[in-house]
Scaffold this motif. Structure first.
Motif, PDB file in Angstrom:
ATOM      1  N   TYR A 268      38.033  -2.318 -12.490  1.00  0.00           N
ATOM      2  CA  TYR A 268      38.143  -1.784 -11.133  1.00  0.00           C
ATOM      3  C   TYR A 268      38.372  -2.945 -10.162  1.00  0.00           C
ATOM      4  N   PRO A 269      39.514  -2.987  -9.476  1.00  0.00           N
ATOM      5  CA  PRO A 269      39.889  -4.175  -8.703  1.00  0.00           C
ATOM      6  C   PRO A 269      38.910  -4.539  -7.590  1.00  0.00           C
ATOM      7  N   GLU A 270      38.370  -3.552  -6.868  1.00  0.00           N
ATOM      8  CA  GLU A 270      37.459  -3.866  -5.768  1.00  0.00           C
ATOM      9  C   GLU A 270      36.163  -4.476  -6.277  1.00  0.00           C
ATOM     10  N   ALA A 271      35.776  -4.125  -7.505  1.00  0.00           N
ATOM     11  CA  ALA A 271      34.524  -4.655  -8.049  1.00  0.00           C
ATOM     12  C   ALA A 271      34.616  -6.161  -8.233  1.00  0.00           C
ATOM     13  N   GLU A 272      35.777  -6.622  -8.643  1.00  0.00           N
ATOM     14  CA  GLU A 272      35.977  -8.059  -8.830  1.00  0.00           C
ATOM     15  C   GLU A 272      35.752  -8.789  -7.504  1.00  0.00           C
ATOM     16  N   GLU A 273      36.317  -8.232  -6.442  1.00  0.00           N
ATOM     17  CA  GLU A 273      36.155  -8.842  -5.124  1.00  0.00           C
ATOM     18  C   GLU A 273      34.709  -8.743  -4.654  1.00  0.00           C
ATOM     19  N   ASN A 274      34.089  -7.567  -4.863  1.00  0.00           N
ATOM     20  CA  ASN A 274      32.707  -7.381  -4.421  1.00  0.00           C
ATOM     21  C   ASN A 274      31.736  -8.262  -5.203  1.00  0.00           C
ATOM     22  N   LEU A 275      32.026  -8.464  -6.475  1.00  0.00           N
ATOM     23  CA  LEU A 275      31.178  -9.326  -7.282  1.00  0.00           C
ATOM     24  C   LEU A 275      31.230 -10.754  -6.742  1.00  0.00           C
ATOM     25  N   GLY A 276      32.432 -11.182  -6.388  1.00  0.00           N
ATOM     26  CA  GLY A 276      32.567 -12.506  -5.792  1.00  0.00           C
ATOM     27  C   GLY A 276      31.825 -12.600  -4.468  1.00  0.00           C
ATOM     28  N   LYS A 277      31.967 -11.571  -3.614  1.00  0.00           N
ATOM     29  CA  LYS A 277      31.275 -11.563  -2.322  1.00  0.00           C
ATOM     30  C   LYS A 277      29.762 -11.533  -2.521  1.00  0.00           C
ATOM     31  N   PHE A 278      29.343 -10.817  -3.565  1.00  0.00           N
ATOM     32  CA  PHE A 278      27.918 -10.730  -3.869  1.00  0.00           C
ATOM     33  C   PHE A 278      27.350 -12.112  -4.162  1.00  0.00           C
ATOM     34  N   TYR A 279      28.052 -12.852  -5.014  1.00  0.00           N
ATOM     35  CA  TYR A 279      27.594 -14.199  -5.335  1.00  0.00           C
ATOM     36  C   TYR A 279      27.690 -15.110  -4.121  1.00  0.00           C
TER      37      TYR A 279
ATOM     38  N   LEU B 186      27.700   2.138  -6.311  1.00  0.00           N
ATOM     39  CA  LEU B 186      26.277   1.883  -6.531  1.00  0.00           C
ATOM     40  C   LEU B 186      25.955   0.415  -6.272  1.00  0.00           C
ATOM     41  N   GLY B 187      26.831  -0.471  -6.759  1.00  0.00           N
ATOM     42  CA  GLY B 187      26.640  -1.887  -6.515  1.00  0.00           C
ATOM     43  C   GLY B 187      26.565  -2.190  -5.030  1.00  0.00           C
ATOM     44  N   LEU B 188      27.482  -1.596  -4.266  1.00  0.00           N
ATOM     45  CA  LEU B 188      27.498  -1.822  -2.815  1.00  0.00           C
ATOM     46  C   LEU B 188      26.219  -1.337  -2.150  1.00  0.00           C
ATOM     47  N   MET B 189      25.729  -0.165  -2.567  1.00  0.00           N
ATOM     48  CA  MET B 189      24.548   0.406  -1.921  1.00  0.00           C
ATOM     49  C   MET B 189      23.298  -0.419  -2.223  1.00  0.00           C
ATOM     50  N   TYR B 190      23.182  -0.877  -3.448  1.00  0.00           N
ATOM     51  CA  TYR B 190      22.040  -1.724  -3.790  1.00  0.00           C
ATOM     52  C   TYR B 190      22.179  -3.126  -3.183  1.00  0.00           C
ATOM     53  N   HIS B 191      23.401  -3.608  -3.083  1.00  0.00           N
ATOM     54  CA  HIS B 191      23.659  -4.932  -2.508  1.00  0.00           C
ATOM     55  C   HIS B 191      23.257  -4.973  -1.037  1.00  0.00           C
ATOM     56  N   HIS B 192      23.663  -3.934  -0.297  1.00  0.00           N
ATOM     57  CA  HIS B 192      23.456  -3.935   1.149  1.00  0.00           C
ATOM     58  C   HIS B 192      22.263  -3.095   1.590  1.00  0.00           C
ATOM     59  N   GLY B 193      21.584  -2.458   0.627  1.00  0.00           N
ATOM     60  CA  GLY B 193      20.415  -1.660   0.992  1.00  0.00           C
ATOM     61  C   GLY B 193      20.766  -0.434   1.789  1.00  0.00           C
ATOM     62  N   ALA B 194      21.834   0.242   1.414  1.00  0.00           N
ATOM     63  CA  ALA B 194      22.270   1.453   2.115  1.00  0.00           C
ATOM     64  C   ALA B 194      21.510   2.652   1.547  1.00  0.00           C
ATOM     65  N   GLY B 195      20.461   3.068   2.260  1.00  0.00           N
ATOM     66  CA  GLY B 195      19.698   4.227   1.821  1.00  0.00           C
ATOM     67  C   GLY B 195      18.773   3.944   0.663  1.00  0.00           C
ATOM     68  N   VAL B 196      18.670   2.694   0.286  1.00  0.00           N
ATOM     69  CA  VAL B 196      17.825   2.320  -0.851  1.00  0.00           C
ATOM     70  C   VAL B 196      17.369   0.883  -0.618  1.00  0.00           C
TER      71      VAL B 196
ATOM     72  N   ALA C 240      22.426  -4.223  -8.175  1.00  0.00           N
ATOM     73  CA  ALA C 240      23.771  -4.446  -7.631  1.00  0.00           C
ATOM     74  C   ALA C 240      24.620  -5.225  -8.622  1.00  0.00           C
ATOM     75  N   LEU C 241      24.053  -6.279  -9.163  1.00  0.00           N
ATOM     76  CA  LEU C 241      24.792  -7.108 -10.110  1.00  0.00           C
ATOM     77  C   LEU C 241      25.182  -6.316 -11.352  1.00  0.00           C
ATOM     78  N   GLN C 242      24.247  -5.491 -11.845  1.00  0.00           N
ATOM     79  CA  GLN C 242      24.525  -4.684 -13.042  1.00  0.00           C
ATOM     80  C   GLN C 242      25.718  -3.761 -12.827  1.00  0.00           C
TER      81      GLN C 242
END
Length: 677
Positions: free
Chosen positions: A406-417, A377-387, A394-396
Motif C-alpha cells: 500500500y503506497p501511503e503506508a510506506e510514506e506514513n511509516l517513514g513519517k512515523f519514524y 489503523l496505523g494513523l489512528m494509533y499514531h496520532h491518537g485519533a479516538g484512541v 501504529a508500527l504493527q
C-alpha cells in the motif's frame, strides 16, 4: 399451511385446482385438524397437488411411498415423486433423492448421482446436506465405487477430481485432480470443464499456455450454457488473460451468465455499466444488476450498492441506505465494506462521528488483509485519533500495510519514524525505537526507496537521532530527487541556495526547484519567484517573479501569499494596489505567517488599503512579535516608546528593541542607543 383460510375456503380453492390449497387440505385431513381425520381424502388431495406440479406436495407424496404412510410402501414411486420435486430445486427432495441413490432404493445405486444431489441440497442450506456430503466424500468405499464408475460416468470422474483437489480422505493432489477433471471434461461435464479451467487459471506462476488452456475449457463450459464458466470467461476478457483485453466480449459473457441468475456475473455486469466498460456508462442499470446479485447475498454487490447510495450514482443519494448495504456486506466479511464503514464513522459521513466504531470496523477489515484499513489503523494509533496513542500498534499496522504494497503506508511509516526521531519522547520511545527507526530508514534508503532516501536526508540534515551531516543529507536528497521525489528536489534546491556543505549555485538551485515545481510543489514555486525577484540568476525580473508567486499563492503557500501582498503594497512587478496587498496579507496571516501578520498590522495601523483599525493592528503586530519577527518587535517597541495605540512604556520599548536587535534588526540597535540602552 395457510391458517388464515377456513376449511370451507380451502375445499373451494382445492376443488378449483389450487395446488397450494390442495396440499393444505391434504395435511388437514391427515392430522384431523378442524375436520374428521381421513387418510383417503389426505392421499387424494396430496396426489392432486403433486400432479398439479407443487414441489412440496411431490416430496410429500414421495415420503408417503417411501415410508408406507396411507399408501403401500413403493420405493420406485417414492423415487419418481422425489425426483420430480428435486428437479424443481426443492431442497428436502434433493437431499432425500441423494439418499435413494446412495442406498439403491427405487433406483440403481449410484454414488456419483448421490453426491450430485446432496451438493445441490447443501448449496441451498439444507441442514443435513453438508455433513452428508462430507461423509460421502471422505469414505474409502465411495472412492473405490467412484473409481470403477468413472470408466463410464463423467460425473463420477468429476467427483474424484473434487476429492483430490480438496483432499477429502486423501492427501491433496492437484495433479490427480486435474487428471480426473480432464477425463470428465472431455466427456462434456460442464462443471468439470469449469473446474479444469480454474485449475489452469490459478496455477502458481501461470504461463500463457496455462491461460490458453483455461480459456479453452471456459469456452467449452460456455457452449453448454454453464454460468460459472461464462462468468470466468468474462473475467479473462476483461483482464486480458490468455486473450487480448476485450470489454465488449467480457460484457457479453457476463450478460449470458447474469441472465441465468448467476450472482457473481450480475455483480460483474453491474460493474461494467458502472464504469462504462464495453457498454455506455449507466449507473441506474448498474444499480439494477447489483440489486439482483445482492438479493442472493452477494457481498460484493451489497458493497457496490452501498457505494452508489453513498454517492448518489444511479440512485438518489441516501446515507441511511448506503450504511445499511455496507453493513450487510460487512456481515458477510466483505473487507471493502468494513473499511467503508470505518471511513464513514471516522469522518461522520451519514452518521454521527464515532472513532470507536471506526476503529472496530477498520480492525475487522485489517484482519482480512485490507491494506488501506491497516494503514488507517496505523494513523489512528499514531496520532491518537479516538484512541490512546499506541506506537507499537501504529508500527504493527503501518508495517502490515507497507508489506502489502500500500503506497501511503510506506510514506506514513517513514513519517512515523521521522516523528518519533524528532520528538523528545524518551518515556514513550525507548532507545530500541530509535535503533529500529534508523535501521528501517537505512535499509529502505539503500534499497532505492525514494521516500526513505528523502527522510534519511532530513534525519542527517537536522541531526535527528544522530549527528547532523549536511554532506550525507545532500547525498540522500540527490538519490531521492533523481527518482522524482518532489520534496527531495525542493530540499536539494534549498541546499544549493544556502548551504555550508554545497557550494552555493543558484543555477542548480533553480533547476531543482523547477523540477519540484513541475510536480506542484508550492514552496518550490515561491522560491523560483524569489530567485527571479532578487536577480540571483541574471538581472532581477519582478514580473516573472510575480508569475511564480501567484502560482504558489493559489496553491495556498503562505510565504508566496505574503510576497504577493508585498508586491502589491510596493508596486513591484505590478501596479501598486494596497487593497489587493491587504487581501493577500490576510490570506497568509490566517495561516500563521508572521511576516504577513506584521505587514497586515502596519496597513491597519496606517489605514492603507483597509480602514484604520488600531485594535486589529496591535493584535497582528503582537502575534508576529511573539514569534520573534524582528520587524514586528521593532515596531511594537516604537509604539510603546511613542505611546501609539498602547500606553507609553519605555521599559517595554527597551525590551522589545533589545529582542529585535538580537534577531538582527539594525534600526533596533540605533533606537536602543537613543533610549540610552
Amino acid at each position: 399451511m395457510d391458517t388464515d383460510k377456513s376449511v370451507e375456503e380451502l375445499i373451494t380453492a382445492a376443488e378449483d385446482g389450487d395446488p397450494r390449497a390442495q396440499l393444505d387440505l391434504a395435511l388437514i385431513y391427515r392430522t384431523g385438524r378442524g375436520v374428521a381425520q381421513d387418510n383417503a381424502q389426505a392421499i387424494y388431495w396430496v396426489r392432486k397437488a403433486a400432479e398439479g406440479g407443487n414441489a412440496a406436495a411431490q416430496a410429500n407424496l414421495g415420503g408417503c411411498y417411501l415410508r408406507g404412510l396411507v399408501v403401500e410402501k413403493d420405493y420406485a414411486q417414492a423415487f419418481q415423486w422425489y425426483e420430480r420435486s428435486a428437479l424443481k430445486r426443492y431442497a428436502e427432495a434433493e437431499y432425500v433423492l441423494a439418499n435413494l441413490y446412495e442406498n439403491g432404493f427405487g433406483v440403481e445405486k449410484n454414488l456419483a448421482n448421490a453426491l450430485d444431489w446432496v451438493l445441490k441440497a447443501a448449496a441451498q442450506g439444507y441442514p443435513q446436506a453438508r455433513p452428508k456430503a462430507e461423509a460421502l466424500y471422505t469414505s474409502r468405499a465411495v472412492h473405490e465405487w467412484l473409481e470403477e464408475a468413472a470408466k463410464t460416468q463423467p460425473n463420477a470422474a468429476f467427483h474424484l477430481g473434487t476429492i483430490w483437489s480438496r483432499g477429502y480422505g486423501v492427501e491433496k493432489d492437484l495433479g490427480k485432480a486435474q487428471d480426473w477433471y480432464l477425463k470428465s471434461a472431455e466427456a462434456g461435464h460442464a462443471e468439470a470443464q469449469y473446474r479444469l479451467g480454474s485449475l489452469y487459471q490459478n496455477t502458481r506462476d501461470a504461463t500463457d499456455e496455462h491461460l490458453q488452456q483455461a480459456m479453452r475449457w471456459y469456452r467449452a463450459g460456455d457452449m453448454r450454457g454453464y454460468a460459472p464458466s461464462q462468468n470466468n470467461l468474462g473475467v479473462m476478457f476483461s483482464m486480458g488473460l490468455g486473450v487480448p483485453k476485450d470489454d465488449e466480449q467480457a460484457f457479453e459473457c457476463f450478460f449470458r451468465a447474469a441472465s441465468q441468475g448467476y450472482a457473481s456475473a450480475q455483480h460483474n455486469l453491474g460493474t461494467m455499466y458502472q464504469n462504462g466498460w464495453g457498454v455506455p456508462r449507466d449507473d441506474a442499470k448498474a444499480a439494477e444488476w447489483f440489486l439482483k446479485a445482492a438479493a442472493q447475498e452477494d457481498s460484493s454487490a451489497e458493497y457496490s450498492l452501498g457505494y452508489l447510495y453513498a454517492n448518489g450514482l444511479g440512485v438518489e443519494k441516501d446515507d441511511a441506505k448506503a450504511m445499511a448495504w455496507y453493513e450487510k456486506a460487512a456481515a458477510h466479511n466483505n473487507a471493502e465494506a468494513q473499511y467503508a464503514l470505518g471511513m464513514h464513522f471516522q469522518e461522520g459521513m451519514g452518521v454521527k462521528r464515532n472513532y470507536e466504531k471506526a476503529i472496530a470496523w477498520y480492525r475487522k477489515a485489517a484482519r482480512e488483509g485490507h491494506a488501506a484499513a491497516q494503514n488507517s489503523l496505523g494513523l489512528m494509533y499514531h496520532h491518537g485519533a479516538g484512541v490512546k496513542k499506541d506506537y507499537k500498534e501504529a508500527l504493527q499496522w503501518y508495517t502490515s500495510a507497507d508489506s502489502a504494497g500500500y503506497p501511503e503506508a510506506e510514506e506514513n511509516l517513514g513519517k512515523f519514524y521521522q516523528d518519533g526521531l524528532s520528538s523528545d519522547r524518551e518515556h514513550e520511545k525507548p532507545r530500541e525505537f530509535y535503533r529500529k527507526a534508523i535501521e528501517w530508514l537505512t535499509q529502505n534508503a539503500h534499497e532505492g526507496n525514494a521516500q526513505a532516501q528523502y527522510l534519511f536526508g532530513t534525519v542527517h540534515q537536522e541531526g535527528i537521532g544522530m549527528r547532523a551531516d549536511e554532506k550525507a543529507a545532500a547525498f540522500w536528497y540527490e538519490k531521492a530527487a533523481a527518482q522524482g521525489h518532489k520534496e527531495a528536489q525542493y530540499r536539494l534546491g534549498c541546499m544549493y541556495q544556502d548551504s555550508l556543505y554545497l557550494d552555493v549555485d543558484y543555477g542548480k538551485a533553480l533547476s531543482w526547484f523547477e523540477k519540484s515545481a513541475a510536480q506542484g510543489n508550492a514552496a518550490a514555486l515561491n522560491n523560483i519567484g524569489s530567485i527571479y525577484a532578487e536577480g540571483l540568476v541574471g538581472d532581477a525580473d519582478h514580473k516573472r517573479a510575480l508569475h511564480y508567486y501567484e502560482q504558489a499563492a493559489a496553491l495556498g503557500n503562505a510565504a508566496a501569499q505574503n510576497n504577493m501582498g508585498f508586491a502589491y503594497a510596493n508596486g513591484i512587478g505590478t501596479e501598486q494596489d494596497e487593497a489587493k496587498a491587504a487581501d493577500w496579507y490576510r490570506r497568509a496571516a490566517a495561516q500563521g505567517n508572521n511576516a504577513a501578520q506584521y505587514n497586515l498590522g502596519t496597513l491597519y495601523l496606517h489605514g492603507k488599503g483597509v480602514a484604520r483599525d488600531e485594535k486589529a493592528a496591535l493584535d497582528l503586530i503582537e502575534k508576529a512579535a511573539a514569534v520573534k519577527n524582528s520587524a514586528a518587535q521593532f515596531t511594537l517597541g516604537w509604539m510603546y516608546e511613542k505611546g501609539v495605540v498602547v500606553p507609553r512604556d519605555l521599559n517595554k520599548a527597551a525590551y522589545l528593541y533589545s529582542e529585535s536587535a538580537k534577531n538582527g534588526e539594525e534600526m533596533a540597535k540605533e533606537a536602543l542607543k537613543n533610549l540610552g540602552g
